[in-house]
Design a protein around this motif. Sequence first.
Motif, mmCIF file in Angstrom:
data_model
loop_
_atom_site.group_PDB
_atom_site.id
_atom_site.type_symbol
_atom_site.label_atom_id
_atom_site.label_comp_id
_atom_site.label_asym_id
_atom_site.label_seq_id
_atom_site.Cartn_x
_atom_site.Cartn_y
_atom_site.Cartn_z
ATOM 1 N N ILE A 63 0.799 -1.226 0.000
ATOM 2 C CA ILE A 63 0.000 0.000 0.000
ATOM 3 C C ILE A 63 0.833 1.278 0.000
ATOM 4 C CG2 ILE A 63 -0.272 0.257 2.508
ATOM 5 C CD1 ILE A 63 -3.100 0.685 -0.028
ATOM 6 N N THR A 64 2.019 1.270 0.609
ATOM 7 C CA THR A 64 2.760 2.520 0.761
ATOM 8 C C THR A 64 3.419 2.963 -0.543
ATOM 9 O OG1 THR A 64 4.432 3.710 2.046
ATOM 10 C CG2 THR A 64 4.896 1.405 1.532
ATOM 11 N N ASN A 65 3.497 4.292 -0.701
ATOM 12 C CA ASN A 65 4.182 4.868 -1.859
ATOM 13 C C ASN A 65 5.574 5.376 -1.490
ATOM 14 O OD1 ASN A 65 1.854 4.668 -3.627
ATOM 15 N ND2 ASN A 65 0.941 6.273 -2.369
ATOM 16 N N SER A 66 5.951 5.212 -0.218
ATOM 17 C CA SER A 66 7.227 5.750 0.253
ATOM 18 C C SER A 66 8.351 4.733 0.076
ATOM 19 C CB SER A 66 7.097 6.120 1.737
ATOM 20 O OG SER A 66 8.360 6.303 2.328
ATOM 21 N N THR A 67 9.387 5.111 -0.665
ATOM 22 C CA THR A 67 10.526 4.211 -0.854
ATOM 23 C C THR A 67 11.245 3.965 0.469
ATOM 24 O OG1 THR A 67 11.873 6.128 -1.488
ATOM 25 C CG2 THR A 67 10.888 4.833 -3.267
ATOM 26 N N TYR A 68 11.218 4.979 1.329
ATOM 27 C CA TYR A 68 11.823 4.842 2.661
ATOM 28 C C TYR A 68 11.124 3.744 3.458
ATOM 29 C CZ TYR A 68 12.688 5.912 7.578
ATOM 30 O OH TYR A 68 12.992 5.812 8.914
ATOM 31 N N LEU A 69 9.780 3.752 3.436
ATOM 32 C CA LEU A 69 9.020 2.749 4.176
ATOM 33 C C LEU A 69 9.143 1.365 3.541
ATOM 34 C CD1 LEU A 69 5.786 4.789 5.000
ATOM 35 C CD2 LEU A 69 7.577 4.092 6.599
ATOM 36 N N ILE A 70 9.131 1.288 2.223
ATOM 37 C CA ILE A 70 9.294 -0.001 1.542
ATOM 38 C C ILE A 70 10.638 -0.621 1.906
ATOM 39 C CG2 ILE A 70 9.601 -1.108 -0.718
ATOM 40 C CD1 ILE A 70 7.523 0.899 -1.811
ATOM 41 N N ASP A 71 11.682 0.194 1.937
ATOM 42 C CA ASP A 71 13.006 -0.282 2.327
ATOM 43 C C ASP A 71 12.986 -0.807 3.764
ATOM 44 O OD1 ASP A 71 15.895 -0.582 1.900
ATOM 45 O OD2 ASP A 71 16.080 1.046 3.359
ATOM 46 N N GLY A 72 12.285 -0.088 4.637
ATOM 47 C CA GLY A 72 12.172 -0.524 6.032
ATOM 48 C C GLY A 72 11.432 -1.846 6.158
ATOM 49 N N VAL A 73 10.355 -2.007 5.398
ATOM 50 C CA VAL A 73 9.601 -3.266 5.409
ATOM 51 C C VAL A 73 10.487 -4.415 4.949
ATOM 52 C CG1 VAL A 73 7.694 -4.539 4.360
ATOM 53 C CG2 VAL A 73 7.344 -2.178 5.090
ATOM 54 N N ASN A 74 11.211 -4.213 3.865
ATOM 55 C CA ASN A 74 12.067 -5.282 3.329
ATOM 56 C C ASN A 74 13.129 -5.715 4.338
ATOM 57 O OD1 ASN A 74 10.788 -5.549 0.847
ATOM 58 N ND2 ASN A 74 12.011 -3.927 -0.099
ATOM 59 N N ARG A 75 13.700 -4.759 5.056
ATOM 60 C CA ARG A 75 14.709 -5.108 6.060
ATOM 61 C C ARG A 75 14.102 -5.946 7.183
ATOM 62 N NH1 ARG A 75 16.452 0.279 5.603
ATOM 63 N NH2 ARG A 75 15.568 0.753 7.648
ATOM 64 N N LEU A 76 12.887 -5.590 7.602
ATOM 65 C CA LEU A 76 12.235 -6.351 8.671
ATOM 66 C C LEU A 76 11.840 -7.747 8.202
ATOM 67 C CD1 LEU A 76 9.938 -3.606 10.270
ATOM 68 C CD2 LEU A 76 12.081 -4.503 11.172
ATOM 69 N N LEU A 77 11.362 -7.855 6.965
ATOM 70 C CA LEU A 77 10.971 -9.170 6.442
ATOM 71 C C LEU A 77 12.158 -10.119 6.343
ATOM 72 C CD1 LEU A 77 8.383 -8.187 3.665
ATOM 73 C CD2 LEU A 77 7.905 -9.345 5.834
ATOM 74 N N LEU A 78 13.342 -9.574 6.053
ATOM 75 C CA LEU A 78 14.550 -10.404 6.004
ATOM 76 C C LEU A 78 14.876 -10.989 7.367
ATOM 77 C CD1 LEU A 78 16.927 -8.342 3.664
ATOM 78 C CD2 LEU A 78 15.998 -10.625 3.217
ATOM 79 N N SER A 79 14.532 -10.249 8.433
ATOM 80 C CA SER A 79 14.836 -10.700 9.797
ATOM 81 C C SER A 79 13.692 -11.491 10.428
ATOM 82 C CB SER A 79 15.140 -9.488 10.691
ATOM 83 O OG SER A 79 16.177 -8.701 10.153
ATOM 84 N N PHE A 80 12.542 -11.511 9.746
ATOM 85 C CA PHE A 80 11.361 -12.134 10.349
ATOM 86 C C PHE A 80 11.457 -13.651 10.256
ATOM 87 C CE2 PHE A 80 6.936 -12.393 11.594
ATOM 88 C CZ PHE A 80 6.733 -11.180 12.245
ATOM 89 N N PRO A 81 11.138 -14.370 11.344
ATOM 90 C CA PRO A 81 11.183 -15.840 11.290
ATOM 91 C C PRO A 81 10.107 -16.380 10.344
ATOM 92 C CG PRO A 81 10.188 -15.102 13.340
ATOM 93 C CD PRO A 81 10.718 -13.882 12.669
ATOM 94 N N GLU A 82 10.236 -17.628 9.978
ATOM 95 C CA GLU A 82 9.304 -18.235 9.033
ATOM 96 C C GLU A 82 7.948 -18.476 9.713
ATOM 97 O OE1 GLU A 82 8.960 -22.193 6.189
ATOM 98 O OE2 GLU A 82 10.904 -21.575 7.001
ATOM 99 N N VAL A 83 6.913 -17.800 9.198
ATOM 100 C CA VAL A 83 5.545 -18.013 9.679
ATOM 101 C C VAL A 83 4.628 -18.100 8.468
ATOM 102 C CG1 VAL A 83 5.933 -16.766 11.850
ATOM 103 C CG2 VAL A 83 4.996 -15.542 9.889
ATOM 104 N N LYS A 84 3.479 -18.729 8.649
ATOM 105 C CA LYS A 84 2.514 -18.846 7.552
ATOM 106 C C LYS A 84 1.870 -17.497 7.293
ATOM 107 C CE LYS A 84 0.081 -22.292 9.342
ATOM 108 N NZ LYS A 84 0.898 -22.910 10.390
ATOM 109 N N GLU A 85 1.642 -17.187 6.016
ATOM 110 C CA GLU A 85 0.886 -15.989 5.655
ATOM 111 C C GLU A 85 -0.580 -16.377 5.536
ATOM 112 O OE1 GLU A 85 0.549 -12.421 2.303
ATOM 113 O OE2 GLU A 85 2.161 -13.901 2.163
#
Length: 420
Positions: A200-222
């Motif tokens: 949903i976000t249009n901010s490249t700053y926020l997208i970058d932040g999301v990607n960094r967190l997803l890399l660190s997130f443990p494996e869970v079902k979506e």
Amino acid sequence: MSRLIRVFEHDKLTSKSLCVKGEELGDKIIDKLWQYNDANKNIYFEGVRHGVKFKNYVGVIQIGSTTIEILPKADKANTSNENEKDIWHKVLLNMLAHCKKIKINAVSEAALRKRYNSLLDLYFELFLSEVGQLLQQGLIKKYSKDSGNVKALKGRIDFAKNIQHNLVHQERFYTTHQVYDYDHLINQILFKALQVLKTITNSTYLIDGVNRLLLSFPEVKEIQINKSHFDKLTSNRKTAPYSEAIKIAKMILLNYSPDIKGGDENMLALLFDMNKLWEEYIYRMLLKVDDPTIKVNFQNRDKFWNDKLIKPDIVLSKTYLDNGESKEKHFIIDTKWKIKEFVEPDDDDLKQMYVYNMYWKSEKSMLLYPSSKEITTSFGKFHKGRDNVNLCKLGFVNVLDNMGKLDLNIGTGILEKVIH
């Protein structure tokens, strides 16, 4: 390219309305707004020719790369002035913060950085910060039941499925067993909210932040999350640090509308009923007043007729001494977020306040309105119903202080209007 348009409550917005960069809003966005309103029983705005007219809901709507911010307003002056919009944008942020809809320090920090584009971006940034802290501290694990084929016998054998799956592979066992891992509902909610935020976000700053967190997130079902999933959550000592992140995740997931048809733009709306926000804000400002003789009661109710209830917004109880005996007087405040053009109460409001006075044995009641200037009023008398004093009046308070900011000290003035 993202674009922002700011309007005030009760303003009209049409396909010809101009965004900040001088570009017309267009029919596609208006169609989305109509569809969203239809899906929500038309509570947010009313349809007009080629557009919409907003009601008493404020907040933000994001459709694809277009962000519409709806601001509160306590007068009718300078509605097209950008400086005026900046003032009321900050008023809304601070009102939300003091009503605990967002962290106060997040609003203060945002004012210093000025990095966010809209109210949504502020919530998104706070969400990323909260999830980042949780990952740093370590997400919690929980026990859960898992069923499947395993090579070592553990848990309880499901004999029917074991025969079905392992008639040939007798070295395996189909069991139901306990697993202690990260794959449980509270982490699944955070994971899903991160995925939606990335969409949903249009901010490249926020997208970058999301990607960094997803890399660190443990494996869970979506999984698909709805309101029932949040209803299942229970709070305890281990989950307490999750509270702010879950609150924002709930806002993101329950207000996300990928099913609004007609184009590839996703939509997310965060809207607040200004009447309820004003009511809660006044309550919290009254709580700030340092007077031990006054007790502030919020969201009161009593039975009226059959199953119908009456619910004054705020009931004040003032303790006083009468010949050495402690007694109480009660006062009623009913908040009204609207611009009152004439200093005369509406008949229906007066009847309502009369009933409140009777039920709560109140001497005085007040209908409280926002204003941009000081208006002096006096009490009028109800002629029947009680032997002693039975009064009501209109009260007006300036939402802004002398610096043009949200007035955080209006509680004392309100008490003076209704009690003294």
